[in-house]
Design an enzyme around this catalytic site. Structure first.
Site, PDB file in Angstrom:
ATOM      1  N   SER A  71     -12.994  -2.943  72.073  1.00  6.78           N
ATOM      2  CA  SER A  71     -14.426  -2.729  72.213  1.00  6.78           C
ATOM      3  C   SER A  71     -14.870  -3.029  73.648  1.00  6.78           C
ATOM      4  O   SER A  71     -14.473  -2.329  74.574  1.00  6.78           O
ATOM      5  CB  SER A  71     -15.193  -3.563  71.182  1.00  6.78           C
ATOM      6  OG  SER A  71     -16.549  -3.190  71.136  1.00  6.78           O
ATOM      7  N   HIS A 176     -20.368   0.683  66.543  1.00  8.53           N
ATOM      8  CA  HIS A 176     -19.221   1.573  66.323  1.00  8.53           C
ATOM      9  C   HIS A 176     -19.394   2.409  65.058  1.00  8.53           C
ATOM     10  O   HIS A 176     -18.456   2.544  64.255  1.00  8.53           O
ATOM     11  CB  HIS A 176     -17.913   0.772  66.268  1.00  8.53           C
ATOM     12  CG  HIS A 176     -17.594   0.071  67.547  1.00  8.53           C
ATOM     13  ND1 HIS A 176     -17.324   0.751  68.712  1.00  8.53           N
ATOM     14  CD2 HIS A 176     -17.536  -1.252  67.854  1.00  8.53           C
ATOM     15  CE1 HIS A 176     -17.106  -0.131  69.679  1.00  8.53           C
ATOM     16  NE2 HIS A 176     -17.227  -1.343  69.179  1.00  8.53           N
TER      17      HIS A 176
END
Length: 306
Positions: A71, A176
Site C-alpha cells: 500500500s 482499496h
C-alpha cells in the site's frame, strides 16, 4: 518513530518540512495534538521514516535487486528505485493522504483463518455484493472494505464458516475498494504534473504483482487506490527467483511475518518477470554516491492499511 534518523539526516527532514509546511519531527516525537492518528499526517510521516531507513540501509553498504511495498509502502519502494526524489515522494503521499482523509465512505475488516476463495464464497452465499476484497495480505489473512453496516452483517457468517477471527479495522474509509473512485480520479489529476524517472531496479506493483514500467507508474498508483493489494501474489512471484532473501526495511516486522506465512504454505508463482524492468543504473535522486553498492535480493515494504 524515526528519532535517531531525523537527527542523522537533517537535510532530508528539512526537505520534508518544506514540502509539508510543518515539522515532521514535532509530529512524530511530540504529537501533542494527535495529528499522527489522521491519515493525511500518518502517510507523509511513514513515507519519510521509510525513506530515511532505506538511506540508512544504503549507507551500511549495498542496494537491493528488487523491491516491493504494501500500500503506502509502494511509494517507499518507488523512491528506493529512483522513480522520484524525496521532495516529490513527500508531495505525492501528502496529496494522497489529504484526498483519502476526505473520504468517509465505509470501513474495513480483517478476516483471519480463511483463504481468498473461502472468503469469496461466504460473500457470494450472503449476497454481500457491496463488499470488496481490499488486501490479500497472506494465505489466511484477507481484508474487506465496504459499508460499515454491511461489514458488520458479515461477521457472524464468517465466524460460522470457521474464520479464526473477524476484526473491524480503525480506518476512516473503505480503502482499496470501489468506494475510493472519486479519490482516485482526483489523484490522477494531481499526477499529471509528476514526471517519473527510469527505475534502477524492479519495483513490484500492488495492482497486478508485476514490475512497474516507468510509462505506467502513475496509472498504477491511481489504480492502487481502488484495487486490492496483492501482497500474497507479490511474495509468491518473488519466491520464484533464485534463492530469494527477504528483508523488511523500516519500522516494524509485520511484512516479514506475512512473508514467512506465505512461504510456509504457498508455492512460488512460476515465471520470471525481472526482464520487464529498466536496467537504468543512475544513483537514486538525493542519495550520495557511496550509497550505490549492491545488496542482493532485498525486498522493502511497510505495512499500512491506508
Amino acid at each position: 518513530m524515526g528519532a535517531a534518523l531525523f537527527a542523522k539526516y537533517p537535510d532530508a527532514v528539512a526537505t520534508a518540512d518544506r514540502v509539508l509546511g510543518y515539522s515532521v519531527t514535532d509530529l512524530c516525537l511530540e504529537n501533542a495534538d494527535q495529528r499522527l492518528d489522521r491519515t493525511e499526517y500518518t502517510q507523509p510521516a511513514l513515507f519519510l521514516v521509510n525513506a530515511l531507513s532505506y538511506m540508512e540501509k544504503l549507507a551500511e553498504g549495498g542496494r537491493p535487486d528488487i523491491v516491493a511495498g504494501h500500500s503506502l509502502g509502494e511509494y517507499s519502494a518507488l523512491f528506493a528505485a529512483g522513480a522520484f526524489d524525496l521532495a516529490t515522494g513527500i508531495a505525492l503521499v501528502k496529496r494522497r493522504g489529504e484526498l483519502m482523509a476526505r473520504s468517509s465512505a465505509g470501513g474495513m475488516a480483517a478476516v483471519m483463518g480463511l483463504t481468498e476463495s473461502e472468503v469469496a464464497e461466504v460473500l457470494r452465499a450472503e449476497g454481500a455484493s457491496t463488499i470488496d476484497i481490499a488486501n490479500l495480505n497472506g494465505p489466511n489473512q484477507i481484508v474487506l472494505a465496504g459499508p460499515r453496516e454491511d461489514l458488520l452483517a458479515c461477521k457472524e457468517p464468517f465466524l460460522a464458516a470457521k474464520a479464526r477471527s473477524f476484526v473491524s479495522l480503525r480506518v476512516s474509509a473503505a480503502f482499496h475498494s470501489r468506494y475510493m473512485a472519486d479519490t482516485a480520479n482526483e489523484f490522477r489529476v494531481f499526477l499529471r504534473d509528476i514526471r517519473m524517472s527510469p527505475l534502477q531496479f524492479p519495483v513490484v506493483s500492488n495492482v497486478d504483482a508485476l514490475p512497474h514500467e516507468v510509462e505506467t507508474i502513475a496509472d498504477k498508483l491511481v489504480a492502487q487506490i481502488v484495487s486490492p493489494v496483492r501482497w500474497t501474489e507479490t511474495v509468491r512471484r518473488l519466491m520464484s527467483l533464485d534463492d530469494p532473501q527477504f528483508e523488511e526495511v523500516g519500522p516494524g516486522k509485520v511484512l516479514a511475518g506475512l512473508i514467512r506465512q506465505i512461504q510456509k504454505v504457498s508455492e512460488p508463482l512460476a515465471g520470471s518477470f525481472l526482464g520487464r524492468a529498466s536496467n537504468e543504473t543512475a544513483p537514486s535522486p538525493g542519495l550520495a554516491p557511496q550509497h550505490r553498492a549492491a545488496l542482493e535480493n532485498v525486498h522493502h515494504g511497510q505495512n499500512d492499511t491506508n
